[in-house]
Design an enzyme around this catalytic site. Structure first.
Site, PDB file in Angstrom:
ATOM      1  N   TYR A  34      87.169  -2.973  12.614  1.00  0.00           N
ATOM      2  CA  TYR A  34      87.477  -4.401  12.544  1.00  0.00           C
ATOM      3  C   TYR A  34      88.897  -4.678  13.030  1.00  0.00           C
ATOM      4  CZ  TYR A  34      90.444  -3.926   8.353  1.00  0.00           C
ATOM      5  OH  TYR A  34      91.460  -3.600   7.476  1.00  0.00           O
ATOM      6  N   ARG A  53      93.902  -1.976  20.208  1.00  0.00           N
ATOM      7  CA  ARG A  53      93.664  -1.174  18.987  1.00  0.00           C
ATOM      8  C   ARG A  53      92.172  -1.135  18.669  1.00  0.00           C
ATOM      9  NH1 ARG A  53      96.785  -2.712  13.614  1.00  0.00           N
ATOM     10  NH2 ARG A  53      95.371  -4.486  13.746  1.00  0.00           N
ATOM     11  N   ARG A 101      68.031   4.705   7.756  1.00  0.00           N
ATOM     12  CA  ARG A 101      69.197   5.400   7.198  1.00  0.00           C
ATOM     13  C   ARG A 101      69.193   6.885   7.530  1.00  0.00           C
ATOM     14  NH1 ARG A 101      71.144   8.303   2.893  1.00  0.00           N
ATOM     15  NH2 ARG A 101      73.308   7.828   2.354  1.00  0.00           N
ATOM     16  N   HIS A 103      72.568   9.768   8.433  1.00  0.00           N
ATOM     17  CA  HIS A 103      74.002   9.813   8.714  1.00  0.00           C
ATOM     18  C   HIS A 103      74.303   9.925  10.213  1.00  0.00           C
ATOM     19  CE1 HIS A 103      74.058  10.493   4.439  1.00  0.00           C
ATOM     20  NE2 HIS A 103      75.381  10.582   4.404  1.00  0.00           N
ATOM     21  N   LYS A 148      90.946   1.629  12.404  1.00  0.00           N
ATOM     22  CA  LYS A 148      90.838   0.418  11.579  1.00  0.00           C
ATOM     23  C   LYS A 148      89.365   0.270  11.180  1.00  0.00           C
ATOM     24  CE  LYS A 148      92.942  -4.136  11.147  1.00  0.00           C
ATOM     25  NZ  LYS A 148      93.582  -3.936   9.851  1.00  0.00           N
ATOM     26  N   GLU A 180     101.943   4.551   4.208  1.00  0.00           N
ATOM     27  CA  GLU A 180     101.952   3.095   4.412  1.00  0.00           C
ATOM     28  C   GLU A 180     101.583   2.450   3.084  1.00  0.00           C
ATOM     29  OE1 GLU A 180      98.921   1.910   7.265  1.00  0.00           O
ATOM     30  OE2 GLU A 180      97.490   3.345   6.454  1.00  0.00           O
ATOM     31  N   LEU A 204      97.873   3.330   9.884  1.00  0.00           N
ATOM     32  CA  LEU A 204      97.323   2.406  10.884  1.00  0.00           C
ATOM     33  C   LEU A 204      98.466   1.987  11.814  1.00  0.00           C
ATOM     34  CD1 LEU A 204      94.636   0.810  11.516  1.00  0.00           C
ATOM     35  CD2 LEU A 204      95.906  -1.154  10.665  1.00  0.00           C
TER      36      LEU A 204
HETATM   37  N1  PDD Z   1      95.520  -5.086   7.392  1.00  0.00           N
HETATM   38  N2  PDD Z   1      98.080  -0.688   7.355  1.00  0.00           N
HETATM   39  C1  PDD Z   1      96.909  -1.036   6.790  1.00  0.00           C
HETATM   40  C2  PDD Z   1      96.210  -0.040   5.921  1.00  0.00           C
HETATM   41  C3  PDD Z   1      96.374  -2.322   7.011  1.00  0.00           C
HETATM   42  O1  PDD Z   1      95.191  -2.666   6.459  1.00  0.00           O
HETATM   43  C4  PDD Z   1      97.099  -3.241   7.818  1.00  0.00           C
HETATM   44  C5  PDD Z   1      96.602  -4.635   8.096  1.00  0.00           C
HETATM   45  C6  PDD Z   1      98.311  -2.820   8.383  1.00  0.00           C
HETATM   46  C7  PDD Z   1      99.120  -3.733   9.293  1.00  0.00           C
HETATM   47  O2  PDD Z   1      98.502  -3.913  10.533  1.00  0.00           O
HETATM   48  P1  PDD Z   1      98.766  -5.248  11.380  1.00  0.00           P
HETATM   49  O3  PDD Z   1     100.221  -5.416  11.436  1.00  0.00           O
HETATM   50  O4  PDD Z   1      98.178  -4.955  12.714  1.00  0.00           O
HETATM   51  O5  PDD Z   1      98.071  -6.380  10.658  1.00  0.00           O
HETATM   52  C8  PDD Z   1      98.764  -1.533   8.149  1.00  0.00           C
HETATM   53  C9  PDD Z   1      94.853  -6.325   7.715  1.00  0.00           C
HETATM   54  C10 PDD Z   1      95.754  -7.506   7.802  1.00  0.00           C
HETATM   55  C11 PDD Z   1      93.668  -6.511   6.794  1.00  0.00           C
HETATM   56  O6  PDD Z   1      92.980  -5.516   6.573  1.00  0.00           O
HETATM   57  O7  PDD Z   1      93.397  -7.625   6.346  1.00  0.00           O
END
Ligand code: PDD
Length: 286
Positions: A34, A53, A101, A103, A148, A180, A204
């Site tokens: 996403y 990304r 289903r 995997h 992501k 993070e 991320l």
């Molecule tokens: N999340 N790290 C993680 C684990 C995140 O879920 C996000 C952002 C970031 C920052 O990424 P960016 O600057 O590209 O938004 C770092 C989004 C906003 C979400 O899941 O809603």
């Protein structure tokens, strides 16, 4: 509440009418990726970077991109218009589609493409001027945090921990080093020096993180990408978090203790201003 229009597999429709089959691999396995794209005054912010990304995430899970960058861009702009322009956060998700289903990947399944847009308000003034409270935890997520992925249970549990402690974020350490936060990237400041963990499989690669790094370089704020140990975080003069929806915010309390003076520090204030100026410039360009 204004009607919310979403996009699902080729059609725009009211959100109430959007339906996903129960065998969608996004639902069964969290087998999808996403993006969340902030939109200011109707303009998507850093769209090419979000689409890049997305491509990286799709490549990492071996799922062909169902749309070209031009098609994504068109779809996103249409979604913004249908949801009345202005400030919003466009969410898009691609899953491996509907299949019995198993995997292993299905031999043939059409990916599910879903987009929605939610109203977005930039962080309220109080959060900017007073900073936010965070807790810390050991990072127990998987080792591909660079994807992501919609499989967000690890992040969900971390964010919930913060919520239960009355905090905004959980900042995580893996093997004693900063990774993070549950849904944002993290920076630390010692004196005038800013540091952030380098992009690798443990974090991320944040689009906002990239903006902050670029602005630091332009603004001649010293910034190093390096491993940061837990003591360095706990002794930092300033800690910041960044994300598309939070922009850049200072952490004023960590595990109940003040960070530095307990107020957003001078380096944060400078970065915050650079960020807002940059946003305004980008919006003017459209
Ligand atoms: N999340 N790290 C993680 C684990 C995140 O879920 C996000 C952002 C970031 C920052 O990424 P960016 O600057 O590209 O938004 C770092 C989004 C906003 C979400 O899941 O809603």
């Amino acid at each position: 509440m204004q009607a919310q229009t979403v996009y699902l597999n080729g059609e725009f429709m009211p959100i109430e009418e959007a339906r996903i089959p129960v065998l969608d691999r996004g639902f069964i396995f969290g087998d999808g990726v996403y993006e969340v794209i902030p939109v200011y005054s109707g303009h998507p912010f850093r769209l090419p970077q979000h689409l890049k990304r997305l491509q990286n995430s799709l490549d990492a899970i071996k799922l062909a991109n169902p749309l070209t960058a031009a098609q994504w861009s068109q779809l996103i702009r249409r979604m913004i218009k249908l949801n009345h322009g202005h400030d919003q956060a466009v969410y898009l998700q691609v899953t491996r589609g509907v299949a019995k289903r198993d995997h292993a990947f299905p031999a043939s399944a059409a990916p599910t493409v879903f987009l929605m847009s939610n109203p977005m308000s930039t962080p309220e003034r109080k959060l900017v001027t007073q900073g936010i409270a965070c807790i810390t935890a050991t990072d127990n997520r998987w080792l591909r945090c660079d994807i992501k992925s919609t499989s967000l249970l690890g992040n969900v549990l971390m964010r919930q921990r913060a919520a239960e402690a009355g905090c905004i974020e959980t900042i995580m350490f893996r093997d004693g080093f900063l990774s993070e936060a549950s849904s944002s990237n993290v920076f630390v400041v010692h004196g005038k020096d800013v540091s952030a963990p380098p992009n690798n499989h443990l974090v991320l690669p944040g689009t906002t993180n990239d903006v902050v790094i670029e602005l630091a370089r332009k603004g001649r704020i010293p910034l190093a990408l390096r491993e940061i140990n837990e003591d360095e975080v706990r002794s930092a003069d300033e800690i910041w978090v960044s994300s598309s929806t939070k922009e850049v915010l200072a952490v004023s309390r960590l595990d109940g203790k003040p960070v530095g003076s307990g107020k957003p520090g001078p380096v944060f204030k400078r970065m915050y201003k650079l960020y807002q100026d940059y946003k305004r410039t980008v919006m003017r360009r459209g």
